[in-house]
Structures are given as C-alpha cells and as structure tokens.
Enzyme design. Structure first.
Site: not given
Ligand code: PEP
Ligand code: MG
Length: 556
Positions: A185, A481
């Site tokens: 947080h 991502c």
């Molecule tokens: C990842 O593994 O890069 C991803 C985007 O998923 P998470 O971080 O939610 O496992």
C-alpha cells in the site's frame, strides 16, 4: 552514502528525514484479567469497533483510493471469525489485549504463507492489531506530523495506510520503507499521491532523524547528505523528464508513426481511472483473480458480468483483454484450492490447469464474459494464463467459441509455449507474453524470492530469445503484458522484435509513450538486434540503450 531499494513511485524528493517508529509492545504471554469474561469480551469488541470506526472515518475524510484501503482495514477489525477467536481465548482466561494479539497472529501467518499480493497486506493487518491493543492498554499511537515547515522524507519499516492517507504532497517529499514491495500500500498510495517512493530499502530506519536525503523514486536510491550540486542536477533531469512525459500525449507510436497501442494492466474497475488518466488506449491485461482474492465463495455470473462490463464501457474505443482466473501459486483463491498438496505450487495446478479442474467456475466466468460483451462487437478479447501445449490452447479456444466469445488467445509465459508458438498460432487469435512468469520458468527462479532478482531480469538474452520465438512469423498478433513492457528501453526493443502492443501498470505509460515517440522503428530494430547479440543482461541493456539515444536526452 547511498541506501538502495526498489523505486515504486518515480520522481525526485529531498528534505530532512523523519523516522516513524510505531511500537506497540506485544502484550505479555499468559496475561490474564480480573473480573467477568463477558466484560472482558465486551471490552475487546468495543476496542475493535472503535478502531474500525476511526479507520473508516479517516478514509471518508481522505476520499479516493484511501477510502477503499481503509475500508478494507475496517473490515479486518470487524471480521466475525476474528471476534470468535478473541472470545474463545478470553473464555480460557486470556486478557483481551493478548487475545487480540494471538487471534491476529493466525491471520498473519496465513497472509505470510500466501505471499505475493496477499503477503503485502500484512502491514495493514499489523496496523489494525496495534491500534486495537493500544486502545485496550491505554497507549497513545505515535502518528506522523501533518504539518511541517519544510516537506520531510518519511522513513519507516513499513507504512500502514492509516499513517499516510491524511498526508499531502506539500508535507511529505518522499516515502522510504525497509519492507514492502511494488504492490504494497505504500507503493499504491504514493503513486496515487504523486509522491516519490522507495521500498525494500534495507537499513533506511537507521538513518539519523533530521539528516538530509535525496530520494530518486525511479532509480530506487536514497542519497544521504547530497551536495547542492547533486540535488540541483537530480531536479534538472527530473524536470526534463516531466516535460517530456507531458509532451508525449496521444496514441502510442514510434517517431516515424508506427502504431503501438499502449494498454493498461488492471485488477478491476477501480483501476480504470488511473489507466484513463495515464492515456491508456485500452486494457491489455485484466487480472480477474484480483477481483476475488479476499472471497471465500465463487463469485456469481451476474457479479462478474458487471465487473467486466464496467471496464468495457470505460474504454468505448479500445480493446479490453480479459484474462480468465489465474489462481494458484502467487495468487491463491480461497474458493479454488489446489486439488492436492503441492510441494511446488508454481509448477502445480495453477492458471488454466486449475480452471480445467473446476468446470463450473470456468463456465460461469466465460458466460459472464460473453454476457458482458453483448451488444458490443470486436472489443472483448479473452485469454488463458499458463498455457503449455497446443492441446490446451485448442481446448480453451473451443470453450470460448462455444460461449460465443469472438476472440480468444493465450498468454505465453511457459517456455514450451514460446518455442512452439507456430503450432499455437494455428488455434488461437492472439498472444500476450507474460514476461514475469516466462522469466520465472526460463531461469527456474521463483519470482517471489527477492534474492533471485538477477535471474528474473527481463534483459537476460535467453528471455529475449524466447520472446523472439513467441513473436515468430506466424501472423498472429503478439503483445507483451509483463513488467518488461514498463521499461522504456525494453519497450523499444520489444517493438523492434515485432511486438504489436504493450500493456503495463498505468504509472509506467507516459514514460514508455515518450520513449517510443523519441525513436524510429528502424532504431528500435537495431536496438533489438544489438541487445540479442550480447551474452549478459547488463550488456544487452547497455547495447540497446546505446542505439536509443533519445532515452538519456529525455531523462528516462
Ligand atoms: C506475467 O506473468 O508476466 C503476467 C503478466 O502475469 P502475472 O504477473 O499476473 O502472473
Ligand atoms: Mg503470469
């Protein structure tokens, strides 16, 4: 002298150190009470209720994200299970303060064992416990000054939301904590306030109160007694950076106009505002398990539909990529326990594997997604986490199609999937590379073990090779991502490797947008080739940056 940690809220802050030492001593083991058990129980309930009420009131006064955070803490104080535990201990003769301490300890252990996002809620829980014990034992709770002649740098072991929510930018120049991670947080609220913050800064609480420090919330450094020149230089670079970030508005594109949609990673409708404020063009990763982390029962189809629809409506022109529940390992869900005891949860039932083990939960989520997209064409994309083989990908695509979902894809976060991306491309519509897990599985290095961070460095050439394999030449669009997309230099390299979209936490968007706008697609390609030609992560980063001169000019 410099103290190093993890920069979680960018910017430069400088001023005198204020060390917050909250210490409510542990009530002695075996402490008993005089009088009736019922009276002692009533005392404990009243203290918990008073703490809950005070936290709520502070939240209402502060508003925004702080209101939700403090509301969640108030819920901890009002947890019926906790009250039952306290009553049982009092019944056996334990004094109210000790009973509170011991009951909280059970919850604390669960959170610590869960690790990840939940593990970072421990500071919030400890704060509720300490406040309650302070009320019961008549001790004052040390607070943080809310007025100051000069903004100070607040240093603490960890900060509870209740300590920070009433602070303003003109009072606090920066936050520095010994504990905490990027999703603690302290980090979340610092970013929301626009105050620089460094977490996991070992030794910070040993800083002398009043000593002047210079905090770089991007680099994660705290320079003790900086020279005037150092401060002036840091502020100069920071002003250039801020101007560059302000100037780079609009959709993501390279200097020569190659479009790269810049999307946000979100955990629910509550994150939409920050995403829109940072100019996100859509959502590249909707982590749906975040909606249900603190739930004991499976969410209903209607509840889910509303949470998905709200996000689709917030981005009327952009795409929204929703990931089906990624339960297990670092994101345990109480209502989806792994079917068997697992010695290595990250290698066990998680992600799509877990989803297959609970067909009802899966059907409810896919139906809810299909309901949410009703009347909206072409914007919802649904992807599965932790896919390893073409059979899994084909099965998921088939399930989505059966539910009327138009576009289905998979995350590439297991090396096997990256290596055989061509086969997977034949059965799904899109890929999204999760570099956090891809690094974990490539280097056999648990992403939750801080000491292994060098092996999780996304600049590692082996990881870059796997990303290149995933992007491939199969014609299926491939985004990124994972955290890698949030590094402006690596973002350029990824684009140079053929990545179509980049998705990241909202605060990272402006810097990535500015970095891309400062370089042509050809420069990105050259930087990518240079990085992949190296043998270590450090060399790969340096080689790429040497071909991206605009980054240093922009202070990135
Ligand atoms: C990842 O593994 O890069 C991803 C985007 O998923 P998470 O971080 O939610 O496992
Ligand atoms: Mg992942």
């Amino acid at each position: 002298m410099t103290v190093s940690g993890v920069g979680v809220s960018p910017g430069i802050g400088h001023g005198p150190v204020y060390v917050l030492t909250v210490s409510v001593p542990e009530p002695p083991e075996g402490a008993t009470y005089q009088g009736e058990a019922d009276q002692e129980k009533a005392k404990a309930r009243a203290a918990l209720e008073r703490v809950a009420g005070e936290l709520e009131a502070r939240g209402v006064k502060a508003g925004g994200e702080a209101k939700d955070v403090l509301g969640a803490q108030a819920l901890m104080a009002r947890d019926p299970g906790l009250a039952i535990g306290v009553d049982a201990l009092i019944e056996r003769g334990t004094a109210a303060a000790r009973a509170v301490y011991e009951s909280f300890a059970t919850y604390r252990e669960l959170l610590v064992a869960a690790g990840g996002y939940l593990g970072q809620r421990v500071a919030d829980l400890d704060d509720v416990r300490d406040r309650t014990i302070a009320v019961l034992t008549g001790q004052p709770l040390p607070g943080v000054p809310t007025v100051a002649a000069e903004p100070y740098v607040l240093v603490a072991r960890d900060l509870a939301p209740a300590d920070t929510v009433l602070l303003r930018k003109d009072v606090v120049a920066a936050f520095v904590t010994e504990e905490g991670g990027p999703t603690s947080h302290t980090a979340i609220l610092a970013r929301a306030m626009g105050v620089p913050a460094v977490v996991a800064a070992r030794g910070a609480t040993r800083l002398r109160p009043g000593v002047r420090v210079l905090v770089d919330g991007g680099a994660g450094t705290v320079t003790v007694e900086p020279s005037e020149q150092q401060v002036a230089e840091a502020l100069r670079v920071s002003r250039i950076r801020e101007r560059a970030l302000d100037a780079a508005a609009g959709p993501g594109r390279t200097a020569d106009g190659h479009p790269v949609p810049l999307l946000a990673n979100i955990g629910g409708p509550g994150d939409v505002k920050a995403a829109l404020d940072s100019g996100a063009e859509g959502v590249g990763l909707y982590r749906t398990e975040f909606l249900f982390l603190d739930r004991t029962g499976a969410p209903t189809r209607e509840e889910q539909r509303d949470a998905y629809r709200a996000v689709l409506e917030a981005f009327p022109h952009g795409k929204v990529v929703v990931r089906t529940l990624d339960a297990g390992a670092d994101k345990p869900l109480a209502f989806l326990p792994p079917p068997s005891q697992e010695p290595n949860p990250a290698l066990g039932e998680r992600g799509l594997r877990m989803f297959r083990a609970f067909p009802d939960v899966m059907a409810a989520q896919l139906q809810a997604l299909s309901d949410a997209a009703e009347g909206i064409s072409g914007r919802l994309q649904v992807m599965a986490p932790m896919v390893s083989t073409v059979e899994e990908a084909a099965w998921f695509a088939h399930e989505c199609a059966t539910m009327g979902i138009e576009s289905s894809g998979v995350m590439i976060e297991v090396p096997a999937a990256a290596l055989r991306s061509k086969d997977l491309a034949a059965v799904v519509d899109f890929f999204s590379i999760g570099t956090n897990d891809l690094a974990q599985y490539t280097f056999a290095a648990d992403r939750q073990v801080g000491g292994l961070s060098a092996l999780q460095d996304p600049w590692q050439p082996a990881l870059l090779d796997l990303i290149a394999a995933a992007v491939g030449e199969h014609g299926v669009p491939c985004g990124v991502c994972g955290e890698a997309a949030a590094d402006p230099a690596l973002a350029c390299v990824l684009v140079g490797m053929g990545v179509a979209t980049l998705s990241m936490a909202a605060p990272a968007l402006p810097a990535v947008r500015a970095g891309l706008a400062g370089h042509s697609l050809a420069q990105c390609r050259t930087a990518a080739a240079a990085a992949r030609g190296q043998v270590t992560a450090v060399e790969a980063r340096n080689a790429a940056r040497a071909h991206l001169p605009g980054l240093a000019e922009l202070g990135l």
